[in-house]
Design a protein around this motif. Structure first.
Motif, PDB file in Angstrom:
ATOM      1  N   ALA A 172       0.834  -1.209   0.000  1.00 50.57           N
ATOM      2  CA  ALA A 172       0.000   0.000   0.000  1.00 50.57           C
ATOM      3  C   ALA A 172       0.868   1.258   0.000  1.00 50.57           C
ATOM      4  CB  ALA A 172      -0.923   0.002   1.209  1.00 50.57           C
ATOM      5  N   PRO A 173       0.644   2.180  -0.938  1.00 48.72           N
ATOM      6  CA  PRO A 173       1.421   3.420  -0.973  1.00 48.72           C
ATOM      7  C   PRO A 173       1.283   4.211   0.325  1.00 48.72           C
ATOM      8  CG  PRO A 173       0.181   3.139  -3.005  1.00 48.72           C
ATOM      9  CD  PRO A 173      -0.321   2.096  -2.048  1.00 48.72           C
ATOM     10  N   GLY A 174       2.397   4.757   0.805  1.00 52.31           N
ATOM     11  CA  GLY A 174       2.390   5.596   1.998  1.00 52.31           C
ATOM     12  C   GLY A 174       2.290   7.061   1.615  1.00 52.31           C
ATOM     13  N   GLU A 175       2.452   7.931   2.608  1.00 47.65           N
ATOM     14  CA  GLU A 175       2.282   9.368   2.365  1.00 47.65           C
ATOM     15  C   GLU A 175       3.277   9.893   1.340  1.00 47.65           C
ATOM     16  OE1 GLU A 175       1.691  13.406   5.028  1.00 47.65           O
ATOM     17  OE2 GLU A 175       1.479  11.431   5.941  1.00 47.65           O
ATOM     18  N   GLU A 176       4.535   9.469   1.443  1.00 46.17           N
ATOM     19  CA  GLU A 176       5.541   9.929   0.477  1.00 46.17           C
ATOM     20  C   GLU A 176       5.222   9.425  -0.929  1.00 46.17           C
ATOM     21  OE1 GLU A 176       9.618   9.209   1.450  1.00 46.17           O
ATOM     22  OE2 GLU A 176       9.469  10.108   3.436  1.00 46.17           O
ATOM     23  N   ASP A 177       4.751   8.186  -1.021  1.00 44.74           N
ATOM     24  CA  ASP A 177       4.379   7.625  -2.324  1.00 44.74           C
ATOM     25  C   ASP A 177       3.236   8.413  -2.951  1.00 44.74           C
ATOM     26  OD1 ASP A 177       6.193   5.401  -2.194  1.00 44.74           O
ATOM     27  OD2 ASP A 177       4.815   4.444  -0.784  1.00 44.74           O
ATOM     28  N   ARG A 178       2.230   8.722  -2.144  1.00 38.61           N
ATOM     29  CA  ARG A 178       1.080   9.468  -2.675  1.00 38.61           C
ATOM     30  C   ARG A 178       1.481  10.869  -3.114  1.00 38.61           C
ATOM     31  NH1 ARG A 178      -1.329   6.493   1.275  1.00 38.61           N
ATOM     32  NH2 ARG A 178      -1.017   8.124   2.830  1.00 38.61           N
ATOM     33  N   GLU A 179       2.378  11.489  -2.373  1.00 42.52           N
ATOM     34  CA  GLU A 179       2.865  12.825  -2.745  1.00 42.52           C
ATOM     35  C   GLU A 179       3.629  12.742  -4.071  1.00 42.52           C
ATOM     36  OE1 GLU A 179       2.897  16.790  -2.549  1.00 42.52           O
ATOM     37  OE2 GLU A 179       1.862  15.462  -1.136  1.00 42.52           O
ATOM     38  N   TYR A 180       4.422  11.674  -4.207  1.00 43.24           N
ATOM     39  CA  TYR A 180       5.172  11.464  -5.452  1.00 43.24           C
ATOM     40  C   TYR A 180       4.205  11.294  -6.625  1.00 43.24           C
ATOM     41  CZ  TYR A 180       8.039   9.060  -8.956  1.00 43.24           C
ATOM     42  OH  TYR A 180       8.670   8.694 -10.129  1.00 43.24           O
ATOM     43  N   LEU A 181       3.173  10.448  -6.434  1.00 45.09           N
ATOM     44  CA  LEU A 181       2.205  10.200  -7.495  1.00 45.09           C
ATOM     45  C   LEU A 181       1.443  11.476  -7.858  1.00 45.09           C
ATOM     46  CD1 LEU A 181       0.875   8.117  -9.368  1.00 45.09           C
ATOM     47  CD2 LEU A 181      -0.785   7.658  -7.539  1.00 45.09           C
ATOM     48  N   LYS A 182       1.093  12.252  -6.848  1.00 48.21           N
ATOM     49  CA  LYS A 182       0.370  13.506  -7.081  1.00 48.21           C
ATOM     50  C   LYS A 182       1.180  14.435  -7.980  1.00 48.21           C
ATOM     51  CE  LYS A 182      -1.731  17.338  -4.493  1.00 48.21           C
ATOM     52  NZ  LYS A 182      -1.929  17.914  -3.134  1.00 48.21           N
ATOM     53  N   LYS A 183       2.486  14.560  -7.698  1.00 47.08           N
ATOM     54  CA  LYS A 183       3.350  15.422  -8.507  1.00 47.08           C
ATOM     55  C   LYS A 183       3.509  14.871  -9.920  1.00 47.08           C
ATOM     56  CE  LYS A 183       5.974  17.418  -4.668  1.00 47.08           C
ATOM     57  NZ  LYS A 183       7.274  17.451  -3.953  1.00 47.08           N
ATOM     58  N   GLU A 184       3.621  13.537 -10.014  1.00 47.88           N
ATOM     59  CA  GLU A 184       3.766  12.914 -11.325  1.00 47.88           C
ATOM     60  C   GLU A 184       2.511  13.126 -12.171  1.00 47.88           C
ATOM     61  OE1 GLU A 184       6.655  10.958 -12.804  1.00 47.88           O
ATOM     62  OE2 GLU A 184       7.124  12.653 -11.494  1.00 47.88           O
ATOM     63  N   ILE A 185       1.337  13.034 -11.549  1.00 50.90           N
ATOM     64  CA  ILE A 185       0.093  13.240 -12.292  1.00 50.90           C
ATOM     65  C   ILE A 185      -0.001  14.682 -12.782  1.00 50.90           C
ATOM     66  CG2 ILE A 185      -2.430  13.358 -12.064  1.00 50.90           C
ATOM     67  CD1 ILE A 185      -2.273  10.878 -10.302  1.00 50.90           C
ATOM     68  N   MET A 186       0.419  15.629 -11.962  1.00 52.25           N
ATOM     69  CA  MET A 186       0.434  17.030 -12.394  1.00 52.25           C
ATOM     70  C   MET A 186       1.345  17.199 -13.607  1.00 52.25           C
ATOM     71  SD  MET A 186       0.522  18.947  -8.667  1.00 52.25           S
ATOM     72  CE  MET A 186       0.791  20.568  -9.369  1.00 52.25           C
ATOM     73  N   ARG A 187       2.514  16.531 -13.562  1.00 50.30           N
ATOM     74  CA  ARG A 187       3.447  16.595 -14.696  1.00 50.30           C
ATOM     75  C   ARG A 187       2.825  15.953 -15.934  1.00 50.30           C
ATOM     76  NH1 ARG A 187       6.506  12.959 -17.098  1.00 50.30           N
ATOM     77  NH2 ARG A 187       6.210  11.357 -15.490  1.00 50.30           N
TER      78      ARG A 187
END
Length: 369
Positions: free
Chosen positions: A250-265
């Motif tokens: 399960a993705p943790g907080e850092e993983d979700r933050e990473y994914l959020k930035k990647e989706i914005m990109r």
């Protein structure tokens, strides 16, 4: 936070952004862009309908998730539906009929629901339900499928009904996909994509995001390849553990933050595609939108549940209307108790607080409002 946050406004803006992105993604495809333009008008009318009901004190979510069958031909590792016993290999019994699903779609249209996500099991096993969905042109039906039953009859159906959009499950490249879903599944998905592209049909991909594949599935290599194949939407679904031995995925907080930035990109670099993350960052979006806040789930037997990851129900659409199911005692109690807004580690609050949800369900079933 809950007093300042306007769930109706938030969900309406979310719908408008998805529709706007979908129109941009289909500009080079005349048939699709014509349908999307008509659908944009339908969503505006639906939003106004929901706003009027909101003003009268009744909240209608714009999304519905419908698991139309409990059958599936695959045994994907860590499948939440099998772990919850919502999907199994036994002959299906007491599932909603094609006509009962059509009645639900009719009611959803009348209430102003704009999107109904068809899931399962494997939804393409229910051809009659898919045909019923095709008749409801005011509603967009993303069909979450493993892709293995996509044959000529379905390609023709998608061509004739542009509101039916196949969303094929893929785990990344060939090795990752076949490891989780079974040998040969990746090649079938690629074959489907080639046929859909050849016919000028839009489709999407659903990606289960884990700690092991998060960087691969958000990479330019993977997304660029999907874009080249003609994929117009990518739904990132965070892995929700339904057994203790899979928690590490399960993705943790850092993983979700990473994914959020990647989706914005990705949204910047691939305007030809729509990107959605589920459940996404609940902490910055006013809490969990399940249990009727933004959507709810109807299982294959008609039970109205907060979401597919929270398989608890106190009401069945066989016995009542969709509108009454939206206002179930359980949903109202979850909203009133504030569970959907509670602090949690991230990911799925309802799964994390499942013992609390079970207690609320017991109270809802045994109480009289």
């Amino acid at each position: 936070m809950s007093k300042e946050f306007d769930i109706q406004e938030y969900m309406t803006h979310g719908v408008e952004r998805v529709v706007s992105d979908a129109i941009k993604a289909t500009l080079k495809n005349p048939k699709e862009s014509v349908y999307m333009a008509k659908f944009a008008l339908a969503t505006k009318a639906a939003s106004k309908k929901r706003a009027r009901m909101e003003a009268d004190g009744e909240h209608i979510p714009p999304f519905l998730i419908a698991s139309i069958t409990s059958s599936c031909n695959l045994h994907c590792a860590g499948c939440y539906s099998r772990c919850n016993n919502a999907t199994n290999d036994a002959a299906p019994v007491k599932q909603l009929t094609d006509d009962e699903w059509l009645k639900i779609f009719d009611e959803a249209d009348d209430l102003g629901v704009s999107f109904i996500l068809l899931a399962g099991g494997e939804p393409l096993l229910r051809k009659g339900v898919i045909e019923a969905a095709g008749r409801k042109q005011n509603i967009l039906f993303p069909i979450f499928t493993n892709g293995t039953f996509m044959t000529e009859k379905y390609f023709d159906m998608f061509d004739q009904n542009r509101n039916l959009v196949p969303i094929m499950s893929i785990e990344g490249e060939k090795e990752a996909t076949d490891n989780r879903r079974g040998e040969g599944v990746y090649d079938k998905l690629i074959s489907n994509m080639d046929e859909l592209k050849k016919r000028g049909l839009i489709f999407g991909a659903s990606v289960t995001v884990t700690t092991e594949n998060i960087k691969d599935v958000s990479s330019e290599s993977f997304i660029g390849n999907l874009s080249d194949k003609g994929c117009k939407a990518v739904i990132f679904v965070e892995f929700v553990p339904v057994t203790d031995d899979s928690k590490h995925l399960a993705p943790g907080e850092e993983d979700r933050e990473y994914l959020k930035k990647e989706i914005m990109r990705l949204r910047q670099e691939h305007p030809e595609m729509v990107f959605v993350s589920f459940p996404g960052d609940e902490k910055s979006s006013g809490g969990c939108i399940a249990a009727g806040r933004g959507f709810f789930h109807i299982n294959s037997h008609g039970g109205a549940e907060p979401c597919p990851f929270s398989p608890y129900s106190d009401i069945n659409v066989k016995d009542t209307s969709l509108r009454e199911a939206m206002n179930s005692r359980l949903f109202k109690a979850l909203q009133k108790e504030g569970v959907l807004l509670d602090d949690h580690d991230g990911g799925c609050v309802l799964y994390e607080k499942r013992h609390e949800v079970e207690a609320i369900l017991s109270d809802a079933v045994n109480s009289v409002w």
